[in-house]
Scaffold this active site. Structure first.
Site, short mmCIF file in Angstrom:
data_model
loop_
_atom_site.label_atom_id
_atom_site.label_comp_id
_atom_site.label_asym_id
_atom_site.label_seq_id
_atom_site.Cartn_x
_atom_site.Cartn_y
_atom_site.Cartn_z
N HIS A 166 -1.17 -7.58 3.11
CA HIS A 166 -1.11 -8.26 4.48
C HIS A 166 -1.83 -7.79 5.37
O HIS A 166 -1.86 -8.31 6.66
CB HIS A 166 0.51 -8.14 4.95
CG HIS A 166 1.05 -6.78 5.34
ND1 HIS A 166 1.09 -6.38 6.75
CD2 HIS A 166 1.17 -5.54 4.79
CE1 HIS A 166 1.44 -5.02 6.87
NE2 HIS A 166 1.36 -4.55 5.59
N ALA A 215 0.65 -1.04 0.02
CA ALA A 215 0.04 0.06 -0.16
C ALA A 215 0.85 1.25 -0.14
O ALA A 215 0.37 2.52 -0.45
CB ALA A 215 -1.06 0.04 1.30
N THR A 216 1.93 1.33 0.56
CA THR A 216 3.01 2.46 0.73
C THR A 216 3.06 2.69 -0.95
O THR A 216 3.11 3.77 -1.15
CB THR A 216 4.25 2.27 1.56
OG1 THR A 216 3.89 2.02 2.70
CG2 THR A 216 5.09 3.25 1.43
N SER A 224 -3.57 -3.48 0.25
CA SER A 224 -2.67 -4.15 0.88
C SER A 224 -2.82 -5.56 0.90
O SER A 224 -4.07 -5.89 1.02
CB SER A 224 -2.06 -3.56 2.27
OG SER A 224 -1.60 -4.52 2.85
N THR A 257 8.93 -7.67 -12.67
CA THR A 257 8.27 -9.07 -12.86
C THR A 257 7.45 -9.32 -11.77
O THR A 257 7.87 -8.91 -10.65
CB THR A 257 9.79 -10.13 -12.76
OG1 THR A 257 10.41 -9.79 -13.95
CG2 THR A 257 8.84 -11.60 -12.75
N CYS A 301 4.20 1.96 12.14
CA CYS A 301 5.27 2.60 11.30
C CYS A 301 5.77 3.87 12.00
O CYS A 301 6.74 4.48 11.72
CB CYS A 301 4.44 3.37 10.17
SG CYS A 301 3.77 2.06 9.20
N GLN A 360 -7.01 0.06 5.40
CA GLN A 360 -7.56 -0.59 6.36
C GLN A 360 -8.95 -0.82 6.46
O GLN A 360 -9.87 -1.41 7.60
CB GLN A 360 -7.45 0.45 7.62
CG GLN A 360 -5.92 0.57 8.15
CD GLN A 360 -5.60 -0.35 8.99
OE1 GLN A 360 -6.07 -1.30 9.55
NE2 GLN A 360 -4.15 -0.41 9.32
#
Length: 404
Positions: free
Chosen positions: A205, A75-76, A203, A243, A328, A183
């Site tokens: 994870h 997501a970053t 994201s 890739t 973070c 989120q």
């Protein structure tokens, strides 16, 4: 019941066993290991097919077309690609961006970088419940505004922004609207066919998929153009070269498929667990919930325990994995910038703990957590001279501290 108890699902989730099992088939010589960009043989075709299936699974969860999904490393990167990509492509139309002070650092730091490049950014202050005032948002719009970036659900306090209303305002003013949905995907129903959202970050994870993979939704109608930030090979329709990591993409797709199937039963279960935790803690004296309880994702509870230092409370709760601030930024001892933006003083911001429940959380774990938090808060307050003064009726705001 196994200790420690994991209550930090907003930081990351364990990979679902079904996801891990599926990923294992895309790594070795016995599985599908080809490069999806290899168009000349079966190994490449099989890999490409696996990627296509995952792309569809992700699109299905958010009501999008699979051609609107671009794979990224997380997501970053999706936030960076959306904000920098749109700002650079449309900069001839204007150089003004609107965002909010409580956004994730991936959005705020990207905006700061664009400021260094000559863009102007308006950082909106939320109301004290964490929600954006729509009138303030409208007032921030200028003739040269090209992009707005507002998160759907806040990672620290779990409040849900009204992205439908904000999207309509943006569409009426021809402003590109980016939403960080890291989120909210899989926790709140999202149908992009009905929302005026142009770009949406996701994201793997945060939804029981693997780390290191994410996606960016890029609207086709009306078509949104982005300038790439990673070059080389023109993969992902020229927007993101490199890739494709098939095993990770397959994992993310399977995780999203499971979420779509189980969301209707899982979210009420998580809400019941979160409410059970809240009801167990709310009677502790001087506790405050941070952020709106009404417009809030079902898995999040962020509470400040006044006169208790958050770091010491976390140490006392070493059998429970929780966080103060987001993963973070929790490594720095600064109080949470999100809570400061809500107007909390340093003391209350420092005494906040974020609990986030998830797929493997049980009632037994919640009950254990309630008892542990209660006794830890009681113990730490017994050590606090401030708590004694508060109990004696001293007005804490009038105390003047002398510097030593």
């Amino acid at each position: 019941m196994k200790l420690p108890i994991y209550l930090d699902y907003a930081a990351t989730c364990p990979v679902d066993e079904r996801v891990a099992e599926k990923m294992m088939n895309y790594l070795t010589i016995d599985g599908v290991f080809g490069n999806p960009a290899s168009r000349s043989h079966k190994f490449g075709w099989q890999a490409e097919e696996a990627v296509d299936i995952a792309r569809n699974q992700i699109a299905d969860l958010i009501g999008a077309d699979s051609r609107e999904i671009v794979f990224t490393s997380g997501a970053t990167e999706s936030d960076n690609l959306a904000i920098k990509g749109a700002a650079h492509f449309y900069q001839t139309k204007g150089k003004h961006i609107i965002t909010c002070k409580t956004e994730h650092k991936a959005v705020l730091d990207t905006c700061r970088q664009l400021e260094r490049e000559g863009f102007e950014v308006t950082y909106l202050s939320p109301k004290c419940d964490g929600l954006i005032d729509l009138d303030e948002f409208k007032a921030a719009i200028r003739p040269d505004t090209i992009l707005a970036s507002i998160m759907h659900v806040n990672n620290e306090i779990g409040v849900i922004q009204d992205i439908r209303a904000i999207g309509e305002i943006c569409r009426a003013h021809k402003i590109i609207f980016h939403v960080d949905a890291t989120q909210s995907v899989g926790k709140i129903a999202i149908n992009l066919a009905e929302l005026s959202v142009d770009l949406l970050s996701m994201s793997g994870h945060k939804l029981y998929g693997p780390k290191g993979v994410g996606a960016l939704y890029v609207r086709r109608k009306p078509r949104i153009r982005l300038e790439a930030i990673i070059h080389g090979g023109g993969h992902e329709r020229g927007m993101r070269s490199g890739t494709l990591p098939v095993h990770q993409i397959v994992g993310m797709g399977e995780a999203y498929r499971i979420c779509k199937e189980e969301m209707a039963t899982e979210m009420p279960r998580l809400k019941a667990l979160r409410d059970r935790l809240y009801n167990g803690l709310k009677d502790i004296e001087e506790t405050y919930v941070n952020g709106s309880m009404e417009h809030r994702v079902d898995s999040n509870l962020n509470i400040s325990f006044n006169y208790v230092e958050g770091e010491s409370l976390m140490m006392a709760l070493r059998d429970i994995a929780v966080s103060s601030g987001s993963a973070c930024t929790s490594a720095s001892l600064e109080p949470s910038y999100v809570l400061r933006a809500l107007g909390l003083n340093d003391e209350l911001a420092h005494s906040s703990i974020r609990f986030t429940v998830g797929r493997y959380t049980t009632e037994e774990e919640i009950d254990y957590t309630i008892e542990l938090v209660k006794s830890a808060v009681k113990k730490l307050r017994e050590l606090s001279p401030l708590w004694d003064m508060f109990k004696e009726g001293v007005d804490m705001s009038k105390i003047e501290w002398s510097a030593h």
